[in-house]
Design a protein around this motif. Structure first.
Motif, PDB file in Angstrom:
ATOM      1  N   ALA A  16     -37.200  48.303 -63.097  1.00 28.27           N
ATOM      2  CA  ALA A  16     -36.679  47.386 -64.123  1.00 28.27           C
ATOM      3  C   ALA A  16     -35.954  48.138 -65.239  1.00 28.27           C
ATOM      4  O   ALA A  16     -35.248  47.537 -66.045  1.00 28.27           O
ATOM      5  CB  ALA A  16     -37.810  46.539 -64.709  1.00 28.27           C
ATOM      6  N   ALA A  49     -46.494  46.742 -58.935  1.00 31.91           N
ATOM      7  CA  ALA A  49     -46.313  46.482 -60.377  1.00 31.91           C
ATOM      8  C   ALA A  49     -45.753  47.728 -61.068  1.00 31.91           C
ATOM      9  O   ALA A  49     -44.824  47.651 -61.883  1.00 31.91           O
ATOM     10  CB  ALA A  49     -47.640  46.069 -61.008  1.00 31.91           C
ATOM     11  N   LYS A  73     -48.268  34.636 -69.511  1.00 26.58           N
ATOM     12  CA  LYS A  73     -46.973  33.976 -69.273  1.00 26.58           C
ATOM     13  C   LYS A  73     -46.940  33.166 -67.977  1.00 26.58           C
ATOM     14  O   LYS A  73     -46.503  32.026 -67.975  1.00 26.58           O
ATOM     15  CB  LYS A  73     -45.829  35.002 -69.210  1.00 26.58           C
ATOM     16  N   ARG A  87     -56.568  41.373 -67.570  1.00 29.54           N
ATOM     17  CA  ARG A  87     -56.034  42.063 -66.385  1.00 29.54           C
ATOM     18  C   ARG A  87     -57.075  42.940 -65.694  1.00 29.54           C
ATOM     19  O   ARG A  87     -56.807  43.479 -64.623  1.00 29.54           O
ATOM     20  CB  ARG A  87     -54.876  42.975 -66.819  1.00 29.54           C
ATOM     21  N   ARG A 117     -31.071  45.434 -63.245  1.00 33.39           N
ATOM     22  CA  ARG A 117     -31.133  44.329 -64.212  1.00 33.39           C
ATOM     23  C   ARG A 117     -29.892  43.446 -64.111  1.00 33.39           C
ATOM     24  O   ARG A 117     -29.976  42.224 -64.164  1.00 33.39           O
ATOM     25  CB  ARG A 117     -31.288  44.851 -65.650  1.00 33.39           C
ATOM     26  N   GLY A 162     -40.443  35.809 -68.495  1.00 35.82           N
ATOM     27  CA  GLY A 162     -40.106  37.213 -68.275  1.00 35.82           C
ATOM     28  C   GLY A 162     -40.224  38.019 -69.551  1.00 35.82           C
ATOM     29  O   GLY A 162     -41.183  37.867 -70.324  1.00 35.82           O
ATOM     30  N   ALA A 217     -41.444  38.410 -60.680  1.00 34.21           N
ATOM     31  CA  ALA A 217     -41.574  38.433 -59.212  1.00 34.21           C
ATOM     32  C   ALA A 217     -40.306  38.982 -58.579  1.00 34.21           C
ATOM     33  O   ALA A 217     -40.363  39.637 -57.529  1.00 34.21           O
ATOM     34  CB  ALA A 217     -41.858  37.027 -58.694  1.00 34.21           C
ATOM     35  N   ARG A 231     -47.949  50.243 -70.454  1.00 34.24           N
ATOM     36  CA  ARG A 231     -47.005  49.320 -69.808  1.00 34.24           C
ATOM     37  C   ARG A 231     -46.083  48.692 -70.865  1.00 34.24           C
ATOM     38  O   ARG A 231     -44.887  48.549 -70.640  1.00 34.24           O
ATOM     39  CB  ARG A 231     -47.770  48.234 -69.044  1.00 34.24           C
ATOM     40  N   ARG A 265     -35.152  43.738 -73.811  1.00 35.10           N
ATOM     41  CA  ARG A 265     -36.410  43.030 -73.585  1.00 35.10           C
ATOM     42  C   ARG A 265     -37.203  42.886 -74.870  1.00 35.10           C
ATOM     43  O   ARG A 265     -37.159  43.741 -75.740  1.00 35.10           O
ATOM     44  CB  ARG A 265     -37.235  43.753 -72.511  1.00 35.10           C
ATOM     45  N   ASP A 268     -36.902  39.100 -71.039  1.00 34.13           N
ATOM     46  CA  ASP A 268     -35.554  39.094 -71.623  1.00 34.13           C
ATOM     47  C   ASP A 268     -34.872  37.737 -71.463  1.00 34.13           C
ATOM     48  O   ASP A 268     -33.658  37.663 -71.480  1.00 34.13           O
ATOM     49  CB  ASP A 268     -34.691  40.171 -70.930  1.00 34.13           C
TER      50      ASP A 268
HETATM   51  O1   DC Z   1     -44.279  40.059 -65.386  1.00 39.13           O
HETATM   52  P1   DC Z   1     -44.516  41.048 -64.246  1.00 39.13           P
HETATM   53  O2   DC Z   1     -45.722  41.949 -64.447  1.00 39.13           O
HETATM   54  O3   DC Z   1     -44.546  40.383 -62.912  1.00 39.13           O
HETATM   55  O4   DC Z   1     -43.221  42.012 -64.263  1.00 39.13           O
HETATM   56  C1   DC Z   1     -43.071  43.103 -63.384  1.00 39.13           C
HETATM   57  C2   DC Z   1     -42.218  44.162 -64.061  1.00 39.13           C
HETATM   58  O5   DC Z   1     -40.874  43.714 -64.179  1.00 39.13           O
HETATM   59  C3   DC Z   1     -42.678  44.535 -65.469  1.00 39.13           C
HETATM   60  O6   DC Z   1     -43.038  45.896 -65.511  1.00 39.13           O
HETATM   61  C4   DC Z   1     -41.507  44.316 -66.377  1.00 39.13           C
HETATM   62  C5   DC Z   1     -40.379  43.940 -65.480  1.00 39.13           C
HETATM   63  N1   DC Z   1     -39.685  42.740 -65.948  1.00 39.13           N
HETATM   64  C6   DC Z   1     -38.556  42.909 -66.717  1.00 39.13           C
HETATM   65  O7   DC Z   1     -38.208  44.041 -67.064  1.00 39.13           O
HETATM   66  N2   DC Z   1     -37.838  41.812 -67.112  1.00 39.13           N
HETATM   67  C7   DC Z   1     -38.238  40.582 -66.764  1.00 39.13           C
HETATM   68  N3   DC Z   1     -37.522  39.511 -67.142  1.00 39.13           N
HETATM   69  C8   DC Z   1     -39.409  40.391 -65.993  1.00 39.13           C
HETATM   70  C9   DC Z   1     -40.120  41.498 -65.600  1.00 39.13           C
END
Ligand code: DC
Length: 190
Positions: free
Chosen positions: A82, A75, A13, A136, A88, A108, A33, A146, A155, A110
């Protein structure tokens, strides 16, 4: 205009969203982020945090945390934080305010379901768990774990949002994926 890119960890992504934003002249928004910045801030109330972007840099209360938020520990903690509806709510509001200010490619879990269901372009990026784990550099079990943890709260980690175009990136180059998404956006714009 908004291009929404959702999908699981390791689907590509960030790389794809950044390149699509560059190709279209849009701003890139990395919502993950923001969850990582909340995690880095520890137990502080997310509503009191100043999370901002300066180009590719992520700023937390004015401090550049771009590298600090990329550790495996952050992470892990981001995934945990999250799952808190209060976190959220704050971040979704911040994301909506940012997106309202211009043309964005937002990435992301969601975006097309919660943050901006009316996005003009919705893409669901995915890839085989084995390929995501390889990208990864982690065992496939970590990726599956994860995925399970990043579910819920609207989500779309395992399947596309209504109206989203699924793009399976398994075996595709980054350039091929970027071209597909840019084509989808250009078709909507013209
Ligand atoms: O995409 P990432 O690995 O940087 O996301 C970090 C954490 O944040 C991941 O465990 C899921 C969460 N996340 C989320 O719940 N909703 C989002 N829109 C983006 C990330």
């Amino acid at each position: 205009m908004l291009v929404a890119i959702d999908g699981p960890a390791g689907a590509g992504k960030s790389t794809v969203a950044r390149a699509v934003a560059g190709a279209l002249g849009f701003t890139y928004l990395d919502t993950g982020a923001m969850y990582r910045a909340v995690a880095l801030a520890g137990d502080r109330d997310p509503a009191g945090l100043d999370i901002a972007f300066d180009g590719d840099r992520v700023l937390l209360d004015g401090e550049d945390v771009s590298e600090a938020i990329r550790t495996p520990e952050v992470a892990q903690e981001a995934s945990r934080r999250a799952a808190d509806p209060a976190v959220r709510e704050v971040l979704v509001a911040k994301q909506r305010a940012l997106i309202a200010g211009g043309d964005y490619v937002a990435e992301g879990r969601d975006i097309a379901t919660v943050v901006a269901p009316d996005a003009e372009v919705k893409v669901f990026l995915t890839a085989d768990p084995a390929e995501r784990a390889r990208r990864r550099g982690v065992p496939v079990d970590d990726v599956n774990e994860r995925d399970a943890r990043d579910q819920g709260h609207g989500r779309t980690t395992l399947e596309p949002a209504p109206g989203a175009t699924p793009v399976d990136t398994t075996g595709l180059t980054i350039d091929e994926v970027v071209a597909k998404v840019v084509d989808l956006a250009r078709a909507v714009r013209s």
